[in-house]
Design a protein around this motif. Sequence first.
Motif, PDB file in Angstrom:
ATOM      1  N   PHE A   1       0.833  -1.202   0.000  1.00 15.03           N
ATOM      2  CA  PHE A   1       0.000   0.000   0.000  1.00 15.03           C
ATOM      3  C   PHE A   1       0.868   1.251   0.000  1.00 15.03           C
ATOM      4  CE2 PHE A   1      -1.597   3.553   2.484  1.00 15.03           C
ATOM      5  CZ  PHE A   1      -2.790   3.840   1.836  1.00 15.03           C
ATOM      6  N   LYS A   2       1.886   1.270   0.828  1.00 10.56           N
ATOM      7  CA  LYS A   2       2.753   2.452   0.969  1.00 10.56           C
ATOM      8  C   LYS A   2       3.441   2.794  -0.350  1.00 10.56           C
ATOM      9  CE  LYS A   2       4.330   5.339   4.212  1.00 10.56           C
ATOM     10  NZ  LYS A   2       4.927   6.350   3.368  1.00 10.56           N
ATOM     11  N   GLU A   3       3.867   1.774  -1.070  1.00 12.39           N
ATOM     12  CA  GLU A   3       4.513   2.014  -2.370  1.00 12.39           C
ATOM     13  C   GLU A   3       3.563   2.716  -3.322  1.00 12.39           C
ATOM     14  OE1 GLU A   3       5.735  -1.837  -3.632  1.00 12.39           O
ATOM     15  OE2 GLU A   3       7.437  -1.953  -2.217  1.00 12.39           O
ATOM     16  N   GLN A   4       2.314   2.241  -3.358  1.00  5.51           N
ATOM     17  CA  GLN A   4       1.315   2.854  -4.245  1.00  5.51           C
ATOM     18  C   GLN A   4       0.911   4.241  -3.755  1.00  5.51           C
ATOM     19  OE1 GLN A   4       0.432   1.616  -7.164  1.00  5.51           O
ATOM     20  NE2 GLN A   4       1.814  -0.114  -6.757  1.00  5.51           N
ATOM     21  N   TYR A   5       0.839   4.417  -2.469  1.00 11.66           N
ATOM     22  CA  TYR A   5       0.476   5.705  -1.866  1.00 11.66           C
ATOM     23  C   TYR A   5       1.539   6.758  -2.185  1.00 11.66           C
ATOM     24  CZ  TYR A   5      -0.373   9.197   1.805  1.00 11.66           C
ATOM     25  OH  TYR A   5      -0.592  10.373   2.482  1.00 11.66           O
ATOM     26  N   ASP A   6       2.805   6.413  -1.954  1.00 10.92           N
ATOM     27  CA  ASP A   6       3.898   7.356  -2.230  1.00 10.92           C
ATOM     28  C   ASP A   6       3.959   7.708  -3.720  1.00 10.92           C
ATOM     29  OD1 ASP A   6       4.585   7.358   0.424  1.00 10.92           O
ATOM     30  OD2 ASP A   6       6.189   5.879   0.225  1.00 10.92           O
ATOM     31  N   TYR A   7       3.749   6.712  -4.566  1.00 10.18           N
ATOM     32  CA  TYR A   7       3.777   6.938  -6.019  1.00 10.18           C
ATOM     33  C   TYR A   7       2.645   7.873  -6.433  1.00 10.18           C
ATOM     34  CZ  TYR A   7       3.551   5.939 -11.034  1.00 10.18           C
ATOM     35  OH  TYR A   7       3.511   6.066 -12.406  1.00 10.18           O
ATOM     36  N   PHE A   8       1.444   7.676  -5.839  1.00 12.98           N
ATOM     37  CA  PHE A   8       0.289   8.518  -6.156  1.00 12.98           C
ATOM     38  C   PHE A   8       0.541   9.971  -5.753  1.00 12.98           C
ATOM     39  CE2 PHE A   8      -3.633  10.501  -4.520  1.00 12.98           C
ATOM     40  CZ  PHE A   8      -4.350  10.599  -5.702  1.00 12.98           C
ATOM     41  N   LEU A   9       1.056  10.189  -4.526  1.00 13.74           N
ATOM     42  CA  LEU A   9       1.332  11.558  -4.071  1.00 13.74           C
ATOM     43  C   LEU A   9       2.386  12.230  -4.937  1.00 13.74           C
ATOM     44  CD1 LEU A   9       1.317  11.375  -0.153  1.00 13.74           C
ATOM     45  CD2 LEU A   9      -0.521  12.074  -1.688  1.00 13.74           C
ATOM     46  N   GLU A  10       3.382  11.472  -5.322  1.00 13.05           N
ATOM     47  CA  GLU A  10       4.459  12.026  -6.156  1.00 13.05           C
ATOM     48  C   GLU A  10       3.917  12.496  -7.505  1.00 13.05           C
ATOM     49  OE1 GLU A  10       8.634  10.499  -8.158  1.00 13.05           O
ATOM     50  OE2 GLU A  10       7.882   9.450  -6.390  1.00 13.05           O
ATOM     51  N   LYS A  11       2.954  11.720  -8.040  1.00 10.00           N
ATOM     52  CA  LYS A  11       2.370  12.078  -9.330  1.00 10.00           C
ATOM     53  C   LYS A  11       1.441  13.277  -9.232  1.00 10.00           C
ATOM     54  CE  LYS A  11       1.455   9.748 -12.782  1.00 10.00           C
ATOM     55  NZ  LYS A  11       0.865   8.922 -13.842  1.00 10.00           N
ATOM     56  N   ASN A  12       1.004  13.598  -8.038  1.00  8.69           N
ATOM     57  CA  ASN A  12       0.008  14.663  -7.868  1.00  8.69           C
ATOM     58  C   ASN A  12       0.504  15.796  -6.976  1.00  8.69           C
ATOM     59  OD1 ASN A  12      -2.666  13.689  -9.215  1.00  8.69           O
ATOM     60  ND2 ASN A  12      -1.849  11.882  -8.160  1.00  8.69           N
ATOM     61  N   ILE A  13       1.809  16.070  -7.074  1.00 11.35           N
ATOM     62  CA  ILE A  13       2.366  17.217  -6.359  1.00 11.35           C
ATOM     63  C   ILE A  13       1.705  18.490  -6.888  1.00 11.35           C
ATOM     64  CG2 ILE A  13       4.461  18.589  -5.998  1.00 11.35           C
ATOM     65  CD1 ILE A  13       6.052  15.961  -6.196  1.00 11.35           C
ATOM     66  N   GLY A  14       1.242  19.311  -5.944  1.00 14.96           N
ATOM     67  CA  GLY A  14       0.536  20.541  -6.311  1.00 14.96           C
ATOM     68  C   GLY A  14      -0.957  20.418  -6.125  1.00 14.96           C
ATOM     69  N   ASN A  15      -1.436  19.176  -6.011  1.00 16.28           N
ATOM     70  CA  ASN A  15      -2.877  18.955  -5.810  1.00 16.28           C
ATOM     71  C   ASN A  15      -3.185  18.428  -4.408  1.00 16.28           C
ATOM     72  OD1 ASN A  15      -3.620  19.648  -8.516  1.00 16.28           O
ATOM     73  ND2 ASN A  15      -2.851  17.642  -9.188  1.00 16.28           N
ATOM     74  N   GLU A  16      -2.232  18.589  -3.475  1.00 14.43           N
ATOM     75  CA  GLU A  16      -2.363  18.004  -2.140  1.00 14.43           C
ATOM     76  C   GLU A  16      -3.617  18.434  -1.400  1.00 14.43           C
ATOM     77  OE1 GLU A  16       0.239  19.635  -3.200  1.00 14.43           O
ATOM     78  OE2 GLU A  16       2.087  18.505  -2.933  1.00 14.43           O
ATOM     79  N   HIS A  17      -4.141  19.637  -1.736  1.00 14.25           N
ATOM     80  CA  HIS A  17      -5.274  20.166  -0.991  1.00 14.25           C
ATOM     81  C   HIS A  17      -6.620  19.846  -1.634  1.00 14.25           C
ATOM     82  CE1 HIS A  17      -2.443  22.104   1.623  1.00 14.25           C
ATOM     83  NE2 HIS A  17      -1.885  22.760   0.596  1.00 14.25           N
ATOM     84  N   GLU A  18      -6.599  19.109  -2.745  1.00 11.59           N
ATOM     85  CA  GLU A  18      -7.856  18.642  -3.339  1.00 11.59           C
ATOM     86  C   GLU A  18      -8.553  17.717  -2.333  1.00 11.59           C
ATOM     87  OE1 GLU A  18      -9.448  19.186  -6.172  1.00 11.59           O
ATOM     88  OE2 GLU A  18      -7.981  20.551  -7.081  1.00 11.59           O
ATOM     89  N   SER A  19      -9.864  17.880  -2.178  1.00 18.32           N
ATOM     90  CA  SER A  19     -10.590  17.174  -1.112  1.00 18.32           C
ATOM     91  C   SER A  19     -10.391  15.652  -1.150  1.00 18.32           C
ATOM     92  CB  SER A  19     -12.083  17.493  -1.183  1.00 18.32           C
ATOM     93  OG  SER A  19     -12.621  17.079  -2.431  1.00 18.32           O
TER      94      SER A  19
END
Length: 430
Positions: free
Chosen positions: A263-281
């Motif tokens: 899960f952590k691998e997929q979670y980190d990969y997802f956040l990395e791909k969406n830098i700048g959108n962290e505050h999207e609900s």
Amino acid sequence: MKNSEVTVSLENVSKIFNKKNWVIKKINLKINKGEGLAIIGPNQSGKSVLGRLIASQIKQSGGIIQYNFNNENVMANIGFQFRQTTWPEGFLVKEVFNLYKHINDIQDKEWIDDLVEVFGIDLRWEKTLTSCNTSWLQLFSIALAIINRPRLVVLDEVSSSIGLDFKIKILKFLKEYKEKYEASFVVISPDDSTFELLCERVIVLDNGFIISDDHITDWKKNLTFEKYSLNIMDAISQQEIKVKPDPLFKPILKKFEENRKLFKEQYDYFLEKNIGNEHESNIVYIRNINYHLNELESVLVSLLSTAINRRNIEEVLLHTKMAIKIFKRTRKKVTKLDIKVKYKKSALAFFKKTEKFFNFLEEDLYNSFKSNKYIVYATELTAQLSKKELEQLSSLKKKYIQEEIKSMKLESKWVKKQQRLEKKQKIKRG
């Protein structure tokens, strides 16, 4: 040479009071024939409760206690020293002693005479129990505990306030009894003289766990029981000794960590791909999933060295439930998003690749902790069993325990019947 014949064995024994206070936690212990075992530990560590379990004075909440006596009547082979030193007004020492003698049908006059003389009962024969001092009443309760010459003796208090000469006389008598009949002794919180004469092994309890189990033959030269006790209590207070990990949680934590890593691998990969959108609900919700998983992991790790209680079980259930709930709710919302939303595709990929982990949380972890029977009966081996197999095992153990309780109740009825007969005979004689 140590006798390897087991008098009593405890397998995975737990004791819970009021459905929430886990006092004794998965104790595995064997006490051999003729062995003297001391139980020590800090206040509220479960010493007296463990003693009462061994003496079959209370029933366990989980696990199995087995006795190896020639006589099938378990209670007839166990002597337990009641700590209670308060008696109703008007009872004479001789009346209570004779009552116990008749209930146990003791015909050996020499044995009775020895008890009466050694414990100073003859000096108080005509006295009321309420007029005797507390320290002697504790010793009197030992005499009553061994009057039937049991093969297992559990002592919860050997008075330290009584005269040393008198006390040593009693302890030597108990030592000779132990050796003559190869009786097993369990002594809770003994002092130096009691330990020296009756014990050759000591277990240390902390928070319901056995954290140490030592034979004096393994001690370093010149190590006394007093030094051993002081050293180990200091180590516990300084948190230098960690509670032996509960084997149940090793496989549970291992399975969780293996799944969590993916899960952590997929979670980190997802956040990395969406830098700048962290505050999207929806991304905030995904981060909240990770928060609950971090908290869940922290609780599971603590269970390796902390006795289970209702609070940490509820914490496991809460964080597991919240992670699953947010996962499902957020996945549903993301599915309905417009295709033009930048993170929709990567979010759907994230949910697809982590779905197996949440199935594990819901079907395995959550149900395991929701079932009290699983928590009480599981071991490192049974933690790998299916739900059906666990239920079958639990049913077998429950049946065994019910049989033990049944025999205890029958014994209790017999004792009460004897007491009624004695009372009637006393009235007739009066």
